[in-house]
Design an enzyme around this catalytic site. Structure first.
Site, PDB file in Angstrom:
ATOM      1  N   GLU A  93       0.823  -1.215   0.000  1.00 15.06           N
ATOM      2  CA  GLU A  93       0.000   0.000   0.000  1.00 15.06           C
ATOM      3  C   GLU A  93       0.845   1.248   0.000  1.00 15.06           C
ATOM      4  O   GLU A  93       1.903   1.284   0.621  1.00 15.06           O
ATOM      5  CB  GLU A  93      -0.795   0.065   1.308  1.00 15.06           C
ATOM      6  CG  GLU A  93      -1.998  -0.785   1.355  1.00 15.06           C
ATOM      7  CD  GLU A  93      -2.707  -0.633   2.693  1.00 15.06           C
ATOM      8  OE1 GLU A  93      -2.940   0.493   3.137  1.00 15.06           O
ATOM      9  OE2 GLU A  93      -3.011  -1.672   3.285  1.00 15.06           O
ATOM     10  N   CYS A 106       3.004   8.461   1.493  1.00 15.57           N
ATOM     11  CA  CYS A 106       3.313   7.513   2.563  1.00 15.57           C
ATOM     12  C   CYS A 106       3.614   6.179   1.898  1.00 15.57           C
ATOM     13  O   CYS A 106       2.777   5.629   1.188  1.00 15.57           O
ATOM     14  CB  CYS A 106       2.128   7.381   3.514  1.00 15.57           C
ATOM     15  SG  CYS A 106       2.343   6.087   4.753  1.00 15.57           S
ATOM     16  N   CYS A 113       5.096  -7.377   7.881  1.00 19.50           N
ATOM     17  CA  CYS A 113       5.963  -6.870   8.949  1.00 19.50           C
ATOM     18  C   CYS A 113       6.081  -7.960   9.999  1.00 19.50           C
ATOM     19  O   CYS A 113       5.152  -8.723  10.221  1.00 19.50           O
ATOM     20  CB  CYS A 113       5.343  -5.616   9.569  1.00 19.50           C
ATOM     21  SG  CYS A 113       6.371  -4.821  10.826  1.00 19.50           S
ATOM     22  N   CYS A 117       3.240  -5.423  16.464  1.00 23.12           N
ATOM     23  CA  CYS A 117       2.527  -4.453  17.316  1.00 23.12           C
ATOM     24  C   CYS A 117       1.045  -4.835  17.384  1.00 23.12           C
ATOM     25  O   CYS A 117       0.430  -5.164  16.367  1.00 23.12           O
ATOM     26  CB  CYS A 117       2.689  -3.031  16.781  1.00 23.12           C
ATOM     27  SG  CYS A 117       4.399  -2.467  16.815  1.00 23.12           S
ATOM     28  N   CYS A 120      -1.785  -3.052  15.132  1.00 25.93           N
ATOM     29  CA  CYS A 120      -1.449  -2.752  13.740  1.00 25.93           C
ATOM     30  C   CYS A 120      -1.887  -3.862  12.786  1.00 25.93           C
ATOM     31  O   CYS A 120      -1.606  -5.044  13.018  1.00 25.93           O
ATOM     32  CB  CYS A 120       0.051  -2.525  13.626  1.00 25.93           C
ATOM     33  SG  CYS A 120       0.585  -2.157  11.948  1.00 25.93           S
ATOM     34  N   GLY A 160       5.486  -2.180   7.176  1.00 25.77           N
ATOM     35  CA  GLY A 160       6.878  -2.607   7.335  1.00 25.77           C
ATOM     36  C   GLY A 160       7.677  -1.752   8.292  1.00 25.77           C
ATOM     37  O   GLY A 160       7.264  -0.664   8.683  1.00 25.77           O
ATOM     38  N   GLU A 161       8.818  -2.281   8.684  1.00 22.90           N
ATOM     39  CA  GLU A 161       9.730  -1.583   9.588  1.00 22.90           C
ATOM     40  C   GLU A 161      10.982  -1.223   8.765  1.00 22.90           C
ATOM     41  O   GLU A 161      11.777  -2.097   8.422  1.00 22.90           O
ATOM     42  CB  GLU A 161      10.071  -2.516  10.767  1.00 22.90           C
ATOM     43  CG  GLU A 161      11.220  -2.068  11.635  1.00 22.90           C
ATOM     44  CD  GLU A 161      11.111  -0.631  12.143  1.00 22.90           C
ATOM     45  OE1 GLU A 161      10.061  -0.227  12.647  1.00 22.90           O
ATOM     46  OE2 GLU A 161      12.110   0.102  12.001  1.00 22.90           O
ATOM     47  N   SER A 192       9.619   6.273  10.160  1.00 21.98           N
ATOM     48  CA  SER A 192       9.097   5.872  11.461  1.00 21.98           C
ATOM     49  C   SER A 192       9.622   4.488  11.833  1.00 21.98           C
ATOM     50  O   SER A 192       9.629   3.571  11.016  1.00 21.98           O
ATOM     51  CB  SER A 192       7.568   5.845  11.380  1.00 21.98           C
ATOM     52  OG  SER A 192       7.014   5.447  12.603  1.00 21.98           O
ATOM     53  N   SER A 215       8.052   5.273  17.371  1.00 23.60           N
ATOM     54  CA  SER A 215       6.764   4.782  17.869  1.00 23.60           C
ATOM     55  C   SER A 215       6.891   4.443  19.344  1.00 23.60           C
ATOM     56  O   SER A 215       7.476   3.426  19.706  1.00 23.60           O
ATOM     57  CB  SER A 215       6.337   3.544  17.063  1.00 23.60           C
ATOM     58  OG  SER A 215       6.085   3.915  15.732  1.00 23.60           O
ATOM     59  N   LEU A 216       6.331   5.299  20.169  1.00 25.44           N
ATOM     60  CA  LEU A 216       6.474   5.147  21.621  1.00 25.44           C
ATOM     61  C   LEU A 216       5.315   4.306  22.170  1.00 25.44           C
ATOM     62  O   LEU A 216       5.521   3.238  22.719  1.00 25.44           O
ATOM     63  CB  LEU A 216       6.508   6.552  22.248  1.00 25.44           C
ATOM     64  CG  LEU A 216       6.855   6.672  23.717  1.00 25.44           C
ATOM     65  CD1 LEU A 216       8.226   6.107  24.013  1.00 25.44           C
ATOM     66  CD2 LEU A 216       6.787   8.147  24.148  1.00 25.44           C
ATOM     67  N   ASN A 291      -6.624   3.580  15.184  1.00 26.20           N
ATOM     68  CA  ASN A 291      -7.590   3.130  14.182  1.00 26.20           C
ATOM     69  C   ASN A 291      -7.982   1.713  14.530  1.00 26.20           C
ATOM     70  O   ASN A 291      -7.168   0.809  14.410  1.00 26.20           O
ATOM     71  CB  ASN A 291      -6.954   3.127  12.787  1.00 26.20           C
ATOM     72  CG  ASN A 291      -6.943   4.502  12.190  1.00 26.20           C
ATOM     73  OD1 ASN A 291      -7.989   5.099  11.991  1.00 26.20           O
ATOM     74  ND2 ASN A 291      -5.755   5.009  11.937  1.00 26.20           N
ATOM     75  N   CYS A 334      -2.994   2.253   7.830  1.00 29.45           N
ATOM     76  CA  CYS A 334      -2.107   1.214   8.335  1.00 29.45           C
ATOM     77  C   CYS A 334      -2.419  -0.219   7.894  1.00 29.45           C
ATOM     78  O   CYS A 334      -2.832  -1.055   8.694  1.00 29.45           O
ATOM     79  CB  CYS A 334      -2.080   1.241   9.860  1.00 29.45           C
ATOM     80  SG  CYS A 334      -1.979   2.889  10.529  1.00 29.45           S
TER      81      CYS A 334
END
Ligand code: SAH
Length: 348
Positions: A93, A106, A113, A117, A120, A160-161, A192, A215-216, A291, A334
């Protein structure tokens, strides 16, 4: 034998390739401009190359295809979403968001991934594979070609990371900001990360000017672990030290991201902990009301509660914004479009 992925070569590498083909170095510049400025999708478009050279390129190299399988345009705000199919059938995406200061793309850095998380959608099916540099670039090229719009800002916040695909990601940053390519200022790029500590330290050494978003999501080690499995591997204190290192070495202020989840991380206690973390740092906090995704039962706080959370932090001297929601009518968030397509395909 697989053809070589020519659009992943930087100018230096392409020059080397042309040398081994016995071509003059200026050919490399010509081809590079076709690929990364005129955004050619086919060697046959490169009409100022001889037919013989085009045929040699065709035989040994490929401009990997990335076809749009969905293009959704929001009716609510100037946001467009794309689902692209890669040469091997993987789908990714990308999103175009138009702002008055310019257009922001984006992009995804991996197909799937493996970070896990909890809230997500992108991570639910795990990691299929990392994207090549050319596949990160082509998302932007395709968006420009399909919409006729120029992209001026990039956020690497899709699936993805990025730091789990470090080398390809780093090359992407260099190539997309290169004057021989799209020449997008590194200051207009944000990447990010969920907080891969060794890679953050490494990135700090690269001499880049991109913004790092961290990302906290949890205000304590314990809470972070509940939402992000990676927090068990890298402690909050280590992550913060890595962010400080990034800021010290690059002078770029860190953006902390915090997905607000009702009843989980939106309490007064969280405000106190967050203030303790962020107050001493020259940074910015971006609140993202979570979301909700189909597979989990996380809820976002009510609008007033999110505002109150923000206002209290502001009173404590924290530089904070609430991320405006975009494209909620087109699975804007996301990894949800990709997942929906996968589900549809499986059901068929
Ligand atoms: N792997 C990177 C990029 C992920 S996407 C990272 O972890 O930072 C960018 C941001 O969106 C991250 O902060 C991510 O945690 C957040 N995010 C993912 N799913 C979300 C959801 N359902 N609601 C709100 N934010 C979400």
């Amino acid at each position: 034998m697989d053809k070589k992925d020519i659009a992943s070569y930087n100018l230096e590498e392409l020059t080397q390739e042309m040398k081994t083909l016995g071509e003059k170095p200026f050919r490399a510049r010509q081809i590079y401009a076709w690929l990364h400025q005129k955004l050619a999708g086919d060697f046959q478009e490169m009409t100022d190359l001889s037919k013989a050279l085009r045929e040699r390129l065709e035989a040994g190299y490929e401009i990997r295809k990335m076809e749009p399988v969905a293009h959704l345009i929001s009716k609510k705000d100037p946001t467009e979403k794309f689902l692209f199919e890669l040469a091997d059938g993987n789908q990714i995406e990308s999103v175009l968001m138009k702002y008055n200061y310019g257009n922001s793309a984006c992009i995804s850095s991996q197909a799937g991934c493996r970070m896990g998380c909890r809230f997500c959608a992108s991570t639910i099916g795990g990691l299929n594979r990392s994207l090549r540099t050319s596949e990160m670039l082509r998302q932007i090229y395709q968006i420009q070609k399909i919409t006729g719009e120029r992209v001026s800002n990039i956020v690497v916040m899709g699936t993805g990371e990025p730091l789990d695909n470090y080398d390809n990601f780093l090359k992407f940053i260099h190539m997309v900001s290169d004057g021989n390519g799209l020449n997008i200022s590194q200051r207009n790029i944000t990447a990010s990360t969920c907080g891969l500590v060794p890679q953050i330290h490494r990135l700090a050494e690269e001499g880049l000017q991109i913004t790092l978003a961290l990302s906290l999501h949890g205000s304590t080690q314990e809470k972070r672990e509940k939402l992000m499995p990676i927090a068990r591997k890298y402690k909050l204190s280590e992550v913060l030290a890595a962010c400080d290192d990034y800021f010290d070495k690059t002078g770029r202020r860190i953006t902390f991201e915090y997905s607000l989840v009702k009843g989980v991380n939106d309490t007064d206690e969280d405000i106190a902990h967050l203030t303790g973390i962020l107050k001493p740092r020259n940074c910015h906090l971006n609140l993202i009301p979570v979301n909700p995704i189909r597979e989990r039962d996380f809820q976002r706080p009510d609008r007033e509660n999110a505002l109150e959370f923000k206002n209290k932090l502001e009173k404590n001297g924290i530089n904070v914004t609430i991320r405006r929601e975009r494209g909620s009518d087109i699975d804007g968030a996301c990894g949800q479009l990709r997942r929906r397509y996968q589900t549809v395909q499986k059901e068929n």
